[in-house]
Design an enzyme around this catalytic site. Structure first.
Site, PDB file in Angstrom:
ATOM      1  N   SER A 124       0.828  -1.201   0.000  1.00 35.67           N
ATOM      2  CA  SER A 124       0.000   0.000   0.000  1.00 35.67           C
ATOM      3  C   SER A 124       0.865   1.255   0.000  1.00 35.67           C
ATOM      4  O   SER A 124       1.966   1.269   0.569  1.00 35.67           O
ATOM      5  CB  SER A 124      -0.855  -0.026   1.275  1.00 35.67           C
ATOM      6  N   TYR A 148      -1.825  -0.764  10.929  1.00 33.50           N
ATOM      7  CA  TYR A 148      -2.111  -1.370   9.624  1.00 33.50           C
ATOM      8  C   TYR A 148      -0.931  -1.153   8.674  1.00 33.50           C
ATOM      9  O   TYR A 148      -0.447  -2.082   8.029  1.00 33.50           O
ATOM     10  CB  TYR A 148      -3.390  -0.770   9.016  1.00 33.50           C
ATOM     11  N   LYS A 152       2.062  -3.778   6.623  1.00 28.19           N
ATOM     12  CA  LYS A 152       2.472  -3.801   5.207  1.00 28.19           C
ATOM     13  C   LYS A 152       3.988  -3.621   5.111  1.00 28.19           C
ATOM     14  O   LYS A 152       4.675  -4.309   4.374  1.00 28.19           O
ATOM     15  CB  LYS A 152       1.763  -2.691   4.416  1.00 28.19           C
TER      16      LYS A 152
HETATM   17  P1  NAD Z   1     -11.000  -6.787   1.500  1.00 31.86           P
HETATM   18  O1  NAD Z   1     -11.172  -6.734   2.978  1.00 31.86           O
HETATM   19  O2  NAD Z   1     -12.179  -6.578   0.638  1.00 31.86           O
HETATM   20  O3  NAD Z   1     -10.317  -8.184   1.093  1.00 31.86           O
HETATM   21  C1  NAD Z   1      -9.440  -8.866   1.949  1.00 31.86           C
HETATM   22  C2  NAD Z   1      -9.938 -10.297   2.049  1.00 31.86           C
HETATM   23  O4  NAD Z   1      -9.061 -11.038   2.905  1.00 31.86           O
HETATM   24  C3  NAD Z   1     -11.338 -10.401   2.663  1.00 31.86           C
HETATM   25  O5  NAD Z   1     -12.152 -11.141   1.783  1.00 31.86           O
HETATM   26  C4  NAD Z   1     -11.132 -11.130   3.986  1.00 31.86           C
HETATM   27  O6  NAD Z   1     -12.215 -11.980   4.295  1.00 31.86           O
HETATM   28  C5  NAD Z   1      -9.846 -11.903   3.699  1.00 31.86           C
HETATM   29  N1  NAD Z   1      -9.041 -12.241   4.869  1.00 31.86           N
HETATM   30  C6  NAD Z   1      -8.545 -11.414   5.837  1.00 31.86           C
HETATM   31  N2  NAD Z   1      -7.795 -12.114   6.696  1.00 31.86           N
HETATM   32  C7  NAD Z   1      -7.810 -13.415   6.290  1.00 31.86           C
HETATM   33  C8  NAD Z   1      -7.226 -14.604   6.777  1.00 31.86           C
HETATM   34  N3  NAD Z   1      -6.483 -14.621   7.882  1.00 31.86           N
HETATM   35  N4  NAD Z   1      -7.445 -15.760   6.096  1.00 31.86           N
HETATM   36  C9  NAD Z   1      -8.214 -15.758   4.976  1.00 31.86           C
HETATM   37  N5  NAD Z   1      -8.786 -14.663   4.473  1.00 31.86           N
HETATM   38  C10 NAD Z   1      -8.591 -13.500   5.126  1.00 31.86           C
HETATM   39  O7  NAD Z   1      -9.843  -5.756   1.134  1.00 31.86           O
HETATM   40  P2  NAD Z   1      -9.360  -5.234  -0.283  1.00 31.86           P
HETATM   41  O8  NAD Z   1      -9.713  -3.805  -0.370  1.00 31.86           O
HETATM   42  O9  NAD Z   1      -9.765  -6.158  -1.356  1.00 31.86           O
HETATM   43  O10 NAD Z   1      -7.787  -5.292  -0.059  1.00 31.86           O
HETATM   44  C11 NAD Z   1      -7.023  -6.412  -0.475  1.00 31.86           C
HETATM   45  C12 NAD Z   1      -5.603  -6.208   0.002  1.00 31.86           C
HETATM   46  O11 NAD Z   1      -5.098  -4.991  -0.531  1.00 31.86           O
HETATM   47  C13 NAD Z   1      -5.460  -6.073   1.518  1.00 31.86           C
HETATM   48  O12 NAD Z   1      -4.279  -6.722   1.918  1.00 31.86           O
HETATM   49  C14 NAD Z   1      -5.357  -4.588   1.743  1.00 31.86           C
HETATM   50  O13 NAD Z   1      -4.624  -4.289   2.913  1.00 31.86           O
HETATM   51  C15 NAD Z   1      -4.599  -4.160   0.502  1.00 31.86           C
HETATM   52  N6  NAD Z   1      -4.819  -2.750   0.122  1.00 31.86           N
HETATM   53  C16 NAD Z   1      -6.100  -2.294  -0.001  1.00 31.86           C
HETATM   54  C17 NAD Z   1      -6.326  -0.956  -0.332  1.00 31.86           C
HETATM   55  C18 NAD Z   1      -7.714  -0.409  -0.433  1.00 31.86           C
HETATM   56  O14 NAD Z   1      -7.874   0.808  -0.344  1.00 31.86           O
HETATM   57  N7  NAD Z   1      -8.747  -1.223  -0.644  1.00 31.86           N
HETATM   58  C19 NAD Z   1      -5.233  -0.111  -0.550  1.00 31.86           C
HETATM   59  C20 NAD Z   1      -3.943  -0.621  -0.426  1.00 31.86           C
HETATM   60  C21 NAD Z   1      -3.758  -1.957  -0.074  1.00 31.86           C
HETATM   61  C1  WQD Z   2      -9.363   9.871   0.929  1.00 35.44           C
HETATM   62  C2  WQD Z   2      -9.608  11.365   1.169  1.00 35.44           C
HETATM   63  C3  WQD Z   2      -9.914  11.913   3.490  1.00 35.44           C
HETATM   64  C4  WQD Z   2     -13.673   9.722   4.022  1.00 35.44           C
HETATM   65  C5  WQD Z   2      -6.717   4.887   2.978  1.00 35.44           C
HETATM   66  C6  WQD Z   2      -5.653   4.197   3.769  1.00 35.44           C
HETATM   67  C7  WQD Z   2      -4.561   3.721   2.857  1.00 35.44           C
HETATM   68  C8  WQD Z   2      -5.123   2.859   1.717  1.00 35.44           C
HETATM   69  C9  WQD Z   2      -6.233   3.561   1.013  1.00 35.44           C
HETATM   70  C10 WQD Z   2      -5.054   0.570   2.398  1.00 35.44           C
HETATM   71  C11 WQD Z   2      -8.850  11.907   2.384  1.00 35.44           C
HETATM   72  C12 WQD Z   2     -11.172  12.179   2.716  1.00 35.44           C
HETATM   73  C13 WQD Z   2     -12.520  10.266   3.499  1.00 35.44           C
HETATM   74  C14 WQD Z   2     -14.753  10.583   4.374  1.00 35.44           C
HETATM   75  C15 WQD Z   2     -13.437  12.458   3.651  1.00 35.44           C
HETATM   76  N1  WQD Z   2      -5.703   1.638   2.208  1.00 35.44           N
HETATM   77  N2  WQD Z   2     -12.398  11.608   3.317  1.00 35.44           N
HETATM   78  N3  WQD Z   2     -14.587  11.928   4.171  1.00 35.44           N
HETATM   79  O1  WQD Z   2      -6.935   7.952   3.716  1.00 35.44           O
HETATM   80  O2  WQD Z   2      -6.069   8.263   1.349  1.00 35.44           O
HETATM   81  O3  WQD Z   2      -6.130   6.021   2.316  1.00 35.44           O
HETATM   82  O4  WQD Z   2      -7.217   3.992   1.970  1.00 35.44           O
HETATM   83  O5  WQD Z   2      -3.895   0.367   2.276  1.00 35.44           O
HETATM   84  O6  WQD Z   2      -3.695   2.995   3.659  1.00 35.44           O
HETATM   85  O7  WQD Z   2      -5.128   5.115   4.725  1.00 35.44           O
HETATM   86  O8  WQD Z   2      -8.245   7.084   1.713  1.00 35.44           O
HETATM   87  O9  WQD Z   2     -10.616   7.078   1.073  1.00 35.44           O
HETATM   88  O10 WQD Z   2     -10.027   7.133   3.521  1.00 35.44           O
HETATM   89  O11 WQD Z   2      -9.605   9.145   2.131  1.00 35.44           O
HETATM   90  O12 WQD Z   2     -13.338  13.672   3.502  1.00 35.44           O
HETATM   91  O13 WQD Z   2     -15.808  10.139   4.865  1.00 35.44           O
HETATM   92  O14 WQD Z   2     -11.005  11.544   1.477  1.00 35.44           O
HETATM   93  O15 WQD Z   2      -9.700  12.884   4.481  1.00 35.44           O
HETATM   94  O16 WQD Z   2      -8.472  13.217   2.079  1.00 35.44           O
HETATM   95  P1  WQD Z   2      -6.811   7.449   2.347  1.00 35.44           P
HETATM   96  P2  WQD Z   2      -9.701   7.546   2.133  1.00 35.44           P
END
Ligand code: NAD
Ligand code: WQD
Length: 337
Positions: A124, A148, A152
């Site tokens: 991330s 969190y 990562k």
């Molecule tokens: P998500 O929660 O929709 O998907 C994650 C999945 O992992 C879920 O289906 C959950 O049930 C499963 N899971 C969690 N722990 C588990 C375990 N111990 N065993 C088996 N399954 C398990 O999240 P997502 O948005 O699809 O994110 C996928 C990956 O990408 C995550 O690792 C997240 O940290 C990373 N990521 C997400 C974002 C984002 O904004 N969505 C941004 C950067 C990184």
């Molecule tokens: C985006 C913008 C908020 C909600 C997060 C995690 C990051 C990654 C992606 C996993 C910001 C603003 C948000 C709301 C708002 N996830 N906001 N009202 O914070 O960039 O990143 O998700 O790895 O680790 O930190 O994403 O969508 O939460 O926020 O004004 O109800 O929207 O302040 O400027 P962020 P976000």
């Protein structure tokens, strides 16, 4: 080739599963459904036009993982499984470290036991912490501001060390920026449990009437309109990035980090206005105090992904807003209809 997707029933995993299947890969999913549901698997099969081998297991359970690997001839893994809420990680840090690090270690150990050498990891942009400058490239300093993020950061380090010790390993650390949007069919999409933490699912729940209004966290940032600027990327573009990473891993051993973003920054109000315009729907909002831990501006330098993986985001912000709404309006309560 058979690809194992841990966490493949989730938001990004489900979209990646569909892209893999339509590109000719066989998909195996291991997910304990802690943040997803079984319906997603049926919809992946519907869109992918093939069956998925689904294991309802905890990736931290070595015995279950060994059983899966002994039953399936896995050629490569994509590791999505993990808990992902920043605020929850601050209140339950031990659960986050236990789940996310255990899942990483158990997967790597099982891969080693079964001689599987290719891995793509969901990292991330959170590992960049508070960036010194933007756009951020992969050589920028890394540091985290919440548990969190540290899971990562630590998983990345574990993977770098594993690849140093075994030169035949090939690991791509994909640093996602802000994934939004949904498959254009509207059959799969983001389905957060409870109140969404992230901007786009909050907006779409306001639009569909599940929430009164959006709270915009701060309008006094050093950005053109005062609201936070981020690099939003369509989840289908992101999914395609995983296929490009797998192809790269086939030919290139070692461990490398690659940003997946568009390189463009949009503010919170840009997103609200584009969502309203693209979907002809109003999103009432109110300016609220800043959210602790938020940075002014974060967007990627995506040039390494283009150079090494031959991948570039193709969809624009309107596509992201339109596809999010198409998913939300057809599934007002997500998969739980
Ligand atoms: P998500 O929660 O929709 O998907 C994650 C999945 O992992 C879920 O289906 C959950 O049930 C499963 N899971 C969690 N722990 C588990 C375990 N111990 N065993 C088996 N399954 C398990 O999240 P997502 O948005 O699809 O994110 C996928 C990956 O990408 C995550 O690792 C997240 O940290 C990373 N990521 C997400 C974002 C984002 O904004 N969505 C941004 C950067 C990184
Ligand atoms: C985006 C913008 C908020 C909600 C997060 C995690 C990051 C990654 C992606 C996993 C910001 C603003 C948000 C709301 C708002 N996830 N906001 N009202 O914070 O960039 O990143 O998700 O790895 O680790 O930190 O994403 O969508 O939460 O926020 O004004 O109800 O929207 O302040 O400027 P962020 P976000």
């Amino acid at each position: 080739m058979k690809v194992l997707l841990t966490g493949g029933a989730g938001y990004i995993g489900s979209h990646t599963a569909v892209e893999l299947m339509t590109s000719g890969y066989d998909v195996v999913i291991a997910d304990n459904l802690s943040n997803s549901c079984k319906e997603a698997i049926s919809r992946i099969e519907e869109l992918g036009g093939n069956k998925v081998s689904f294991y309802d297991i905890d990736v931290c359970c070595k015995m279950e993982m060994e059983k899966l690997f002994s039953e399936q001839d896995i050629g490569a893994c994509i590791h999505f499984a993990g808990l992902k809420s920043v605020p929850e990680s601050t209140s339950m840090p031990l659960s986050y470290y236990r789940n996310n690090l255990d899942a990483t270690l158990t997967l790597l150990e099982t891969m080693q036991e079964f001689g599987v050498k290719k891995l793509v990891f969901s990292s991330s942009a959170t590992v960049y912490g508070v960036p010194k400058s933007v756009p951020v490239n992969e050589d920028a300093d890394t540091w985290c501001t919440n548990p969190y993020g540290w899971t990562k950061y630590m998983s990345e380090q574990i993977m770098r060390d594993a690849a140093k010790a075994d030169e035949s390993l090939s690991i791509i650390l994909l640093r996602y920026f802000n994934p939004i949007g949904a498959h254009e069919s509207g059959r799969i999409g983001e389905d957060p449990q409870g109140k969404p933490n992230n901007l786009m699912p909050y907006i779409s729940q306001v639009a569909v009437g599940r929430r009164d209004k959006l709270y915009v966290y701060g309008d006094d940032y050093a950005t053109p309109d005062g609201t936070g600027v981020r690099d939003y990327i369509h989840v289908v573009d992101l999914a395609k990035g995983h296929i490009a990473a797998l192809e790269y891993a086939e030919k290139n051993p070692g461990c490398i980090a690659v940003n997946l973003g568009t390189g463009l920054g949009y503010s919170v109000l840009d997103i609200v206005k584009t969502f309203e315009r693209a979907n002809d729907i109003r999103v009432p909002y109110e300016i609220a105090p800043r959210r602790p831990g938020d940075v002014d501006t974060l967007y990627s330098d995506p040039s390494r992904a283009e150079k090494l993986l031959g991948w570039k985001a193709e969809k624009n912000l309107e596509d992201m807003c339109r596809d999010t709404w198409n998913w939300q309006k057809h599934n007002p309560k997500g998969y739980r209809e």
